[in-house]
Design a protein around this motif. Structure first.
Motif, PDB file in Angstrom:
ATOM      1  N   HIS A 281     -44.157 -63.945 -66.848  1.00 32.37           N
ATOM      2  CA  HIS A 281     -44.603 -62.561 -66.696  1.00 32.37           C
ATOM      3  C   HIS A 281     -44.186 -61.913 -65.381  1.00 32.37           C
ATOM      4  O   HIS A 281     -44.238 -60.689 -65.274  1.00 32.37           O
ATOM      5  CB  HIS A 281     -46.128 -62.486 -66.819  1.00 32.37           C
ATOM      6  CG  HIS A 281     -46.641 -62.981 -68.130  1.00 32.37           C
ATOM      7  ND1 HIS A 281     -46.274 -62.413 -69.331  1.00 32.37           N
ATOM      8  CD2 HIS A 281     -47.487 -63.985 -68.440  1.00 32.37           C
ATOM      9  CE1 HIS A 281     -46.880 -63.053 -70.316  1.00 32.37           C
ATOM     10  NE2 HIS A 281     -47.608 -64.016 -69.808  1.00 32.37           N
ATOM     11  N   ILE A 282     -43.803 -62.702 -64.377  1.00 33.18           N
ATOM     12  CA  ILE A 282     -43.620 -62.109 -63.047  1.00 33.18           C
ATOM     13  C   ILE A 282     -42.204 -62.221 -62.501  1.00 33.18           C
ATOM     14  O   ILE A 282     -41.938 -61.741 -61.397  1.00 33.18           O
ATOM     15  CB  ILE A 282     -44.594 -62.745 -62.029  1.00 33.18           C
ATOM     16  CG1 ILE A 282     -44.317 -64.240 -61.881  1.00 33.18           C
ATOM     17  CG2 ILE A 282     -46.045 -62.506 -62.455  1.00 33.18           C
ATOM     18  CD1 ILE A 282     -45.156 -64.908 -60.785  1.00 33.18           C
ATOM     19  N   TYR A 283     -41.286 -62.830 -63.222  1.00 30.60           N
ATOM     20  CA  TYR A 283     -39.932 -62.951 -62.681  1.00 30.60           C
ATOM     21  C   TYR A 283     -39.263 -61.576 -62.598  1.00 30.60           C
ATOM     22  O   TYR A 283     -39.642 -60.634 -63.305  1.00 30.60           O
ATOM     23  CB  TYR A 283     -39.088 -63.903 -63.523  1.00 30.60           C
ATOM     24  CG  TYR A 283     -38.868 -63.449 -64.947  1.00 30.60           C
ATOM     25  CD1 TYR A 283     -37.859 -62.548 -65.278  1.00 30.60           C
ATOM     26  CD2 TYR A 283     -39.686 -63.931 -65.978  1.00 30.60           C
ATOM     27  CE1 TYR A 283     -37.662 -62.139 -66.580  1.00 30.60           C
ATOM     28  CE2 TYR A 283     -39.493 -63.514 -67.279  1.00 30.60           C
ATOM     29  CZ  TYR A 283     -38.482 -62.621 -67.574  1.00 30.60           C
ATOM     30  OH  TYR A 283     -38.301 -62.206 -68.862  1.00 30.60           O
ATOM     31  N   TYR A 284     -38.265 -61.480 -61.716  1.00 27.66           N
ATOM     32  CA  TYR A 284     -37.521 -60.224 -61.575  1.00 27.66           C
ATOM     33  C   TYR A 284     -36.157 -60.505 -60.975  1.00 27.66           C
ATOM     34  O   TYR A 284     -35.854 -61.631 -60.566  1.00 27.66           O
ATOM     35  CB  TYR A 284     -38.297 -59.199 -60.728  1.00 27.66           C
ATOM     36  CG  TYR A 284     -38.459 -59.578 -59.275  1.00 27.66           C
ATOM     37  CD1 TYR A 284     -37.574 -59.108 -58.301  1.00 27.66           C
ATOM     38  CD2 TYR A 284     -39.509 -60.398 -58.867  1.00 27.66           C
ATOM     39  CE1 TYR A 284     -37.724 -59.448 -56.970  1.00 27.66           C
ATOM     40  CE2 TYR A 284     -39.664 -60.746 -57.534  1.00 27.66           C
ATOM     41  CZ  TYR A 284     -38.772 -60.267 -56.591  1.00 27.66           C
ATOM     42  OH  TYR A 284     -38.922 -60.611 -55.275  1.00 27.66           O
TER      43      TYR A 284
ATOM     44  N   TYR B 185     -44.765 -55.920 -71.205  1.00 29.37           N
ATOM     45  CA  TYR B 185     -45.782 -56.249 -70.202  1.00 29.37           C
ATOM     46  C   TYR B 185     -45.227 -57.095 -69.060  1.00 29.37           C
ATOM     47  O   TYR B 185     -45.968 -57.451 -68.143  1.00 29.37           O
ATOM     48  CB  TYR B 185     -46.961 -56.970 -70.856  1.00 29.37           C
ATOM     49  CG  TYR B 185     -46.571 -58.118 -71.753  1.00 29.37           C
ATOM     50  CD1 TYR B 185     -46.247 -59.369 -71.236  1.00 29.37           C
ATOM     51  CD2 TYR B 185     -46.503 -57.941 -73.130  1.00 29.37           C
ATOM     52  CE1 TYR B 185     -45.873 -60.418 -72.063  1.00 29.37           C
ATOM     53  CE2 TYR B 185     -46.136 -58.983 -73.974  1.00 29.37           C
ATOM     54  CZ  TYR B 185     -45.827 -60.217 -73.434  1.00 29.37           C
ATOM     55  OH  TYR B 185     -45.455 -61.249 -74.263  1.00 29.37           O
ATOM     56  N   ASN B 186     -43.956 -57.431 -69.082  1.00 24.77           N
ATOM     57  CA  ASN B 186     -43.356 -58.241 -68.022  1.00 24.77           C
ATOM     58  C   ASN B 186     -42.961 -57.396 -66.820  1.00 24.77           C
ATOM     59  O   ASN B 186     -42.541 -56.233 -66.969  1.00 24.77           O
ATOM     60  CB  ASN B 186     -42.121 -58.974 -68.536  1.00 24.77           C
ATOM     61  CG  ASN B 186     -42.480 -60.117 -69.462  1.00 24.77           C
ATOM     62  OD1 ASN B 186     -43.636 -60.511 -69.554  1.00 24.77           O
ATOM     63  ND2 ASN B 186     -41.487 -60.640 -70.163  1.00 24.77           N
ATOM     64  N   PHE B 187     -43.044 -57.988 -65.647  1.00 17.84           N
ATOM     65  CA  PHE B 187     -42.659 -57.269 -64.435  1.00 17.84           C
ATOM     66  C   PHE B 187     -41.180 -56.909 -64.445  1.00 17.84           C
ATOM     67  O   PHE B 187     -40.791 -55.840 -63.968  1.00 17.84           O
ATOM     68  CB  PHE B 187     -42.988 -58.102 -63.191  1.00 17.84           C
ATOM     69  CG  PHE B 187     -42.580 -57.422 -61.910  1.00 17.84           C
ATOM     70  CD1 PHE B 187     -43.135 -56.214 -61.547  1.00 17.84           C
ATOM     71  CD2 PHE B 187     -41.626 -57.981 -61.075  1.00 17.84           C
ATOM     72  CE1 PHE B 187     -42.761 -55.566 -60.376  1.00 17.84           C
ATOM     73  CE2 PHE B 187     -41.237 -57.355 -59.908  1.00 17.84           C
ATOM     74  CZ  PHE B 187     -41.804 -56.143 -59.556  1.00 17.84           C
TER      75      PHE B 187
ATOM     76  N   PRO C 222     -54.622 -58.214 -68.223  1.00 20.76           N
ATOM     77  CA  PRO C 222     -55.267 -57.846 -66.961  1.00 20.76           C
ATOM     78  C   PRO C 222     -54.295 -57.086 -66.074  1.00 20.76           C
ATOM     79  O   PRO C 222     -53.075 -57.151 -66.273  1.00 20.76           O
ATOM     80  CB  PRO C 222     -55.629 -59.205 -66.356  1.00 20.76           C
ATOM     81  CG  PRO C 222     -54.579 -60.136 -66.890  1.00 20.76           C
ATOM     82  CD  PRO C 222     -54.288 -59.652 -68.297  1.00 20.76           C
ATOM     83  N   PRO C 223     -54.825 -56.366 -65.073  1.00 20.47           N
ATOM     84  CA  PRO C 223     -53.929 -55.749 -64.094  1.00 20.47           C
ATOM     85  C   PRO C 223     -53.145 -56.840 -63.364  1.00 20.47           C
ATOM     86  O   PRO C 223     -53.664 -57.940 -63.168  1.00 20.47           O
ATOM     87  CB  PRO C 223     -54.896 -55.029 -63.140  1.00 20.47           C
ATOM     88  CG  PRO C 223     -56.160 -54.863 -63.933  1.00 20.47           C
ATOM     89  CD  PRO C 223     -56.222 -56.059 -64.830  1.00 20.47           C
TER      90      PRO C 223
ATOM     91  N   GLU D  42     -47.192 -52.470 -68.719  1.00 22.57           N
ATOM     92  CA  GLU D  42     -47.024 -52.200 -70.148  1.00 22.57           C
ATOM     93  C   GLU D  42     -47.126 -50.708 -70.450  1.00 22.57           C
ATOM     94  O   GLU D  42     -46.267 -50.132 -71.143  1.00 22.57           O
ATOM     95  CB  GLU D  42     -48.084 -52.981 -70.925  1.00 22.57           C
ATOM     96  CG  GLU D  42     -47.992 -52.860 -72.429  1.00 22.57           C
ATOM     97  CD  GLU D  42     -49.086 -53.662 -73.105  1.00 22.57           C
ATOM     98  OE1 GLU D  42     -48.781 -54.367 -74.073  1.00 22.57           O
ATOM     99  OE2 GLU D  42     -50.256 -53.577 -72.674  1.00 22.57           O
ATOM    100  N   GLN D  43     -48.158 -50.067 -69.924  1.00 26.42           N
ATOM    101  CA  GLN D  43     -48.359 -48.654 -70.216  1.00 26.42           C
ATOM    102  C   GLN D  43     -47.265 -47.785 -69.596  1.00 26.42           C
ATOM    103  O   GLN D  43     -46.838 -46.785 -70.189  1.00 26.42           O
ATOM    104  CB  GLN D  43     -49.744 -48.206 -69.728  1.00 26.42           C
ATOM    105  CG  GLN D  43     -50.899 -48.810 -70.514  1.00 26.42           C
ATOM    106  CD  GLN D  43     -50.812 -48.478 -71.998  1.00 26.42           C
ATOM    107  OE1 GLN D  43     -50.529 -47.334 -72.385  1.00 26.42           O
ATOM    108  NE2 GLN D  43     -51.047 -49.480 -72.845  1.00 26.42           N
ATOM    109  N   TYR D  44     -46.800 -48.161 -68.417  1.00 22.48           N
ATOM    110  CA  TYR D  44     -45.680 -47.434 -67.810  1.00 22.48           C
ATOM    111  C   TYR D  44     -44.449 -47.507 -68.703  1.00 22.48           C
ATOM    112  O   TYR D  44     -43.774 -46.501 -68.949  1.00 22.48           O
ATOM    113  CB  TYR D  44     -45.369 -48.003 -66.423  1.00 22.48           C
ATOM    114  CG  TYR D  44     -44.222 -47.304 -65.727  1.00 22.48           C
ATOM    115  CD1 TYR D  44     -44.450 -46.217 -64.898  1.00 22.48           C
ATOM    116  CD2 TYR D  44     -42.896 -47.727 -65.911  1.00 22.48           C
ATOM    117  CE1 TYR D  44     -43.395 -45.563 -64.260  1.00 22.48           C
ATOM    118  CE2 TYR D  44     -41.845 -47.082 -65.286  1.00 22.48           C
ATOM    119  CZ  TYR D  44     -42.107 -46.002 -64.464  1.00 22.48           C
ATOM    120  OH  TYR D  44     -41.049 -45.353 -63.850  1.00 22.48           O
TER     121      TYR D  44
END
Length: 311
Positions: free
Chosen positions: A70-73, A96-98, A127-128, A134-136
């Motif tokens: 979920h947090i890789y970039y 929902y992924n970063f 969660p935040p 996701e919403q963005y």
């Protein structure tokens, strides 16, 4: 039209054939941005194999937090944007992924239309900050590619109002095919029950070993894949006195999977539905069928639609 695709999927050589087909369109100049490897949650490390690369450009770039889904970039994304100057951004990631948020935000700054890919088929409240990511992405994406109808329904329920296109899994028949005709099995000769995938509890892998204890001695099970349950499966096989009929193969390059599938008498995917997990249409079943290997599946309606009377 310059298209930049961001994806870790294509470290697998067999997946790259899709890009060769996309690149055949005369009005598309396709560039793939992908990491040099991906650390899977089953403990394996899949290294990039540039095998099918005709017609498009591949940029191999570093990934921060590789293996953390979920947090890789991608730290060099801005630099690659300046170099490629894309007119369309194809983000082959969940909303929902970063990494999706990172790419979508940059696309908005550059005023480039962008799309994302979704396979999440269960409604979940994240969660935040993943809910905000996701919403963005929902607000700014011009299009969503959904793996099946359930995924599309989840996207709509969660507030995505843009166009959705259903793009189910597919395989390359030139890769996944039977090379040699299936020979008739001699009486008493080994009969191989195969499984290709992660060795994790929701996949129902323990059921294969349990079933083996009730099958004739000439039946055996071959697990192809990595996962935390290997030790548990070995212990279970010992307790049931079938340890000599269970084997494991871990390091199989994707292009070698078709050869392993052709050795199987049947391929089994007996997934277990959980409140937070529901088996999607598994590519491996389609791959097995393309290799003319019979499949046994769970009673999921999605998989039943995929294999119809073939399993």
């Amino acid at each position: 039209m310059r298209v930049l695709m961001i994806s870790k999927t294509f470290v697998a050589s067999t997946s790259q054939r899709k890009l060769e087909e996309l690149a055949k369109f005369n009005d598309i100049e396709l560039t793939l941005m992908t990491p040099a490897y991906w650390k899977s949650d089953d403990g394996s490390k899949q290294v990039l194999e540039p095998l099918y690369t005709n017609g498009y450009r591949m940029i191999v770039t570093p990934m921060i937090f590789n293996g953390h889904f979920h947090i890789y970039y991608y730290p060099q994304l801005k630099k690659i944007f300046r170099e490629v100057q894309p007119e369309i951004l194809h983000i082959d990631e969940e909303p929902y992924n970063f990494a999706t948020f990172q790419a979508m935000r940059l696309a908005q700054q550059k005023r480039i239309p962008a799309l994302f890919v979704a396979w999440q088929n269960i409604y979940r409240d994240y969660p935040p900050p993943f809910r905000q990511f996701e919403q963005y992405n929902y607000r700014h994406a011009k299009l969503a590619l959904a793996g099946n109808l359930d995924v599309a329904d989840v996207l709509k329920r969660k507030g995505f109002n843009g166009p959705i296109r259903i793009l189910p899994l597919s395989v390359e028949p030139k890769i996944y095919q039977r090379i040699e005709a299936r020979s008739r099995r001699a009486s008493g000769a080994p009969f191989t029950i195969g499984y290709v995938g992660r060795l994790v509890e929701p996949k129902g892998v323990t059921l294969l070993v349990e079933a083996l204890s009730e099958l004739p001695d000439f039946c055996r099970v071959v697990f192809i894949g990595h996962g935390p349950m290997k030790g548990e499966l070995e212990e279970l096989a010992k307790r049931l006195n079938v340890v000599d009929r269970v084997s494991f193969k871990e390091a199989i390059p994707p292009q070698n999977v078709p050869f392993e599938m052709q050795k199987m008498g049947v391929h089994v995917l007996r997934s277990l539905t959980r409140p937070n997990w529901l088996e999607q249409v598994r590519r491996v079943l389609i791959e097995a069928m393309a290799c003319e290997t019979p499949v046994i599946r769970l009673s999921s309606s999605k998989i039943r639609r995929a294999i119809r009377k073939a399993g």
